[in-house]
Design a protein around this motif. Sequence first.
Motif, PDB file in Angstrom:
ATOM      1  N   GLU A 248       1.468  -9.368   8.630  1.00  7.06           N
ATOM      2  CA  GLU A 248       0.650  -8.301   8.062  1.00  7.06           C
ATOM      3  C   GLU A 248       0.359  -7.252   9.122  1.00  7.06           C
ATOM      4  O   GLU A 248       0.022  -7.573  10.259  1.00  7.06           O
ATOM      5  CB  GLU A 248      -0.653  -8.879   7.514  1.00  7.06           C
TER       6      GLU A 248
ATOM      7  N   ASN B  90      -5.304   1.450   9.187  1.00  7.59           N
ATOM      8  CA  ASN B  90      -6.657   1.556   8.653  1.00  7.59           C
ATOM      9  C   ASN B  90      -6.858   0.416   7.645  1.00  7.59           C
ATOM     10  O   ASN B  90      -6.900  -0.738   8.041  1.00  7.59           O
ATOM     11  CB  ASN B  90      -6.905   2.933   8.035  1.00  7.59           C
ATOM     12  N   GLU B  91      -6.943   0.711   6.356  1.00  6.42           N
ATOM     13  CA  GLU B  91      -7.103  -0.342   5.359  1.00  6.42           C
ATOM     14  C   GLU B  91      -5.850  -0.544   4.522  1.00  6.42           C
ATOM     15  O   GLU B  91      -5.866  -1.270   3.523  1.00  6.42           O
ATOM     16  CB  GLU B  91      -8.285  -0.012   4.436  1.00  6.42           C
ATOM     17  N   SER B  92      -4.754   0.065   4.921  1.00  2.19           N
ATOM     18  CA  SER B  92      -3.499  -0.041   4.180  1.00  2.19           C
ATOM     19  C   SER B  92      -2.643  -1.135   4.798  1.00  2.19           C
ATOM     20  O   SER B  92      -2.466  -1.203   6.025  1.00  2.19           O
ATOM     21  CB  SER B  92      -2.740   1.293   4.200  1.00  2.19           C
ATOM     22  N   LEU B  93      -2.085  -1.981   3.933  1.00  3.32           N
ATOM     23  CA  LEU B  93      -1.301  -3.123   4.376  1.00  3.32           C
ATOM     24  C   LEU B  93       0.177  -2.795   4.306  1.00  3.32           C
ATOM     25  O   LEU B  93       0.665  -2.203   3.331  1.00  3.32           O
ATOM     26  CB  LEU B  93      -1.598  -4.347   3.494  1.00  3.32           C
TER      27      LEU B  93
ATOM     28  N   SER C  19       0.829  -1.211   0.000  1.00  2.00           N
ATOM     29  CA  SER C  19       0.000   0.000   0.000  1.00  2.00           C
ATOM     30  C   SER C  19       0.858   1.252   0.000  1.00  2.00           C
ATOM     31  O   SER C  19       0.406   2.324   0.417  1.00  2.00           O
ATOM     32  CB  SER C  19      -0.933   0.004   1.218  1.00  2.00           C
TER      33      SER C  19
ATOM     34  N   TYR D 288      -1.804  -3.600   9.432  1.00  2.00           N
ATOM     35  CA  TYR D 288      -2.744  -2.722   8.747  1.00  2.00           C
ATOM     36  C   TYR D 288      -2.774  -1.357   9.419  1.00  2.00           C
ATOM     37  O   TYR D 288      -2.880  -1.246  10.652  1.00  2.00           O
ATOM     38  CB  TYR D 288      -4.150  -3.328   8.753  1.00  2.00           C
TER      39      TYR D 288
END
Length: 957
Positions: free
Chosen positions: A248, A252-255, A144, A250
Amino acid sequence: MTTPPTAPRPTATAPSSAPPSSTDRRPAPWVRTRLRAAPLATLLGAALAFVAVLLAAALPRAQDRGADQALRSFLERRGAADTSLQVTAPSPDSGQSAQALDATLEKLLGPTESTFPVDLEETVHGARTTKRQPLMNPELSRPSGIPPSMNLLHVREAETHVKLAEGKWPSSTPTAPAQSTTGGTAPLQVVLSQKAAATLGARVGSVLIAESRVDATPSVEVVGLYAVLDETDDFWTDNLGCLARACEHYFNESLAWDVDALVGTGDLDRMSAWSRTAEDFWRLPVDIGRLRADRLDATRQDIASYIAGPTAATLARETGRPRLHTTSWLPERLEEARARTQAAAPLAAIGPAGVGGVAFVVLCLAGALAADRRDAELRLLLARGGSRAAIVGRLLGEGAVTVLPAAAVATALAVLLLPTPRLAPALLSAAAVALLALLAFPVRAAVLLTPARPAGRWRRPVAELLVLIATAAAVVEVRRRGVAPPGSDLDPLLIAAPLLLALCGGLLLARLQPVVTGWLARAAGRSSGLVGFLGLARAARGSGATGRTGPSVLPMIALLLAITTGGFGAAVLQSVDSSRLGVARLTVGGDAAISAFGKSPLPAGLAQAAGELPGVRTSVPLWIDHDSSLHGTTVRSSQVTVVVADPGTYAELSRVLGCGSFDPALLATGAGAADAPVPALFSASLAGQAVQGGTYSVQPGDGSELKVRVAGTIDCTPAHPARDAATVVLPTGAATGLMGGADHPNRWLGLGDIDGDRLRALVRSKLPAPSGKPAPAPAPIPGSGSAAGPAPLDELYPVSTSAEAVDVLGSDPLQRSAGRLFWASMAAAAGFALLAVLLTLMRAVPERAALLARLRTMGLRRRQGVALILAETLPQTLAAALGGALVAAGAVALLGPAIDLSTLVGVHVPNGVRLTAGPVLTQALGLAALVAAAVFVEAATSGRRQITNELRAGDQR
């Protein structure tokens, strides 16, 4: 007439000094003579003592083993992270070395050998940086756009858990922090896992550069790659997971990727420069296999002291690390285990308490019958000058020769067969039972030899009144506090409540049974037959050689105790099984279920084929949508779960599961207008926001709309059984025509004896056939560690059954141990109760044989003799069976609501044991049938021989 010569008169001369004649013999020892005179009675007494002491020693050890196994299983399921001591301390500013880490470990292990030993082979210690640093290399993977971050760790003995796949291990000699040509320090040597390197795009020789900092963070050089031998090993739990693969992370929604790298001992002193600070850590996994349930309190106290107490202060001083900090979940987990043990202990103690009560009665009965059998002999000894103390002492000597060796062998056998560390409870229990077996006969004999005193008519009523008061107090306490009050240990009074109820029932039955049997005897006397009248008359007055009826009351009490305890315990276990099945059915939605992910429909024809499987009684295909919304209520709009199902079959499913039963006529649509609102069942939470008969709008997630009206209220529903869930149940027909997708079920529920494997095979057979060219397999998520390839096709439509859910709920060793202990105790109690009846029957054999011999001379047939014995013995057995069943039912009704079954069920359930006739009647009728069969066999096999011997010898009485 001649006079015979007279014998010479004795003279007062001294006795001859000649040696005694060989015919002069010393008197035989009393004990040996008595034991040889009655070898069969001696062997039977030793056998009775052996069995009683064996059970007394074995039951506490079985309880200890069950509790220890349950504790260890409970902690094993929590994993190594919850059963370890996590010790940390800031790394020293300089002089960091592997030897210092090892020396601290040795000091940390010192206080752990008492109650919470540490598994030395599983300890993990080392050092790590405390803040991840972003890697700025542009060639590294950024899913991301966020750079990956890295931590550095030095873990002792890490090489034994991995295999070097490429490159070399970091150097063990210190790397000089000399300035490189670019002005920075020399890079730190690290090794990465193959999976992490593949995810990042790094390789051997890569130099990973951290974000620039004023104090010049050093770079790291990948000198090797390793493969983890076993990723499921507890070594990789806790904070070491990112050593095996990229993790992994994260935002928010960014990996983004998090990776950890291993540093060698050579760069250990420089490792803190990576994130400015570092900390040393020691993970001390407690050896669960050596924990003991009986020492939970001491273990919790010692661990609490180790975490934050005197032990923690001592360790901080001895290790020279004042900021030494220890954390662990073990105190909380041990408290949970202690609460579970306390909750299950009363239920597990019901069986042993019952067999203990029955064994006590049998030992007292054996002593009383032995004293009655030897009553004439003992009175003759007393008449010939023997004192009561001397006679009782000789009887104690007889008992010691038979009871004590049998008790010692039984105790040793129990200790060998059931190994467990704690020895004291078994020894105390065995000693108490051996003492009772030893004293029962002498004490009864002392009572018989005591001069008779005027009988007090008040003694028996007062004793019965005291028993009644104790029973009432126990029942009131159980009703008020419960069988297992939270946070308290086992209360003997609460456990004895069923036994006290049985004792009260036995005392009442002992007064009623002779009266009722006498009525039956008088009624039988008016008939033409002799056998029934004579047998009932003897049963009413009690048979025995001395005419006393006292000992004959004890078999009835023994039977009543066994039946009451067995019926009560069986009712508890039946309630546990039914509660577990109810919970499993609610979890599954029935006896079997097939689900589809999301709103995808089930394969065509699957629901119909599932309903046609053998064993399926009710088939319920339905459509469920969790993303619908309801409009028009007092809160305007609310998210609801919509269930569309056939009203008839869904009502049957709801009734069987006891979840939201309703009349299917409420959902009848009738022949109204096309735009008429569809009748619907609202959950209680929604019904409070709506008006009965009002019209509302349901909008599924696909955007369609359906007008509904409130036809009824339900508290829960099988498809979504949460009690506080917002649910709307709609009928098929109108709803399926107006709601998109509702005509294709996405879930199937069934009732009946359904085989889960057969159902899964059906699901696989209904899956669409693969095309000629296989579709490409989806790529695995990078760094996730998942193998490439799609999930199995049958997992697209998971199958669950209530039988499998029941097995999961009942897999706790604590539950299995309690069940096994109860049934073993009930088998022993039934054996003791049967022995009590047979002892009484054998005691009356001489008198009965004489009676039958006289009646045989008057024309009594052999079959009539057996009938006479049965008529004499069975009234007491049948009365005990009936009374035991009634007392067991009363015990369930009085004590059942106060029993919490949650621990035995496996999940929280409402308190209370439900009264059902099956378990109680099974115990009562089963034991009554066993006793009747034993009496019949004894009468048929031994009666003929005894009568023949009596006729040959004549009546010597």
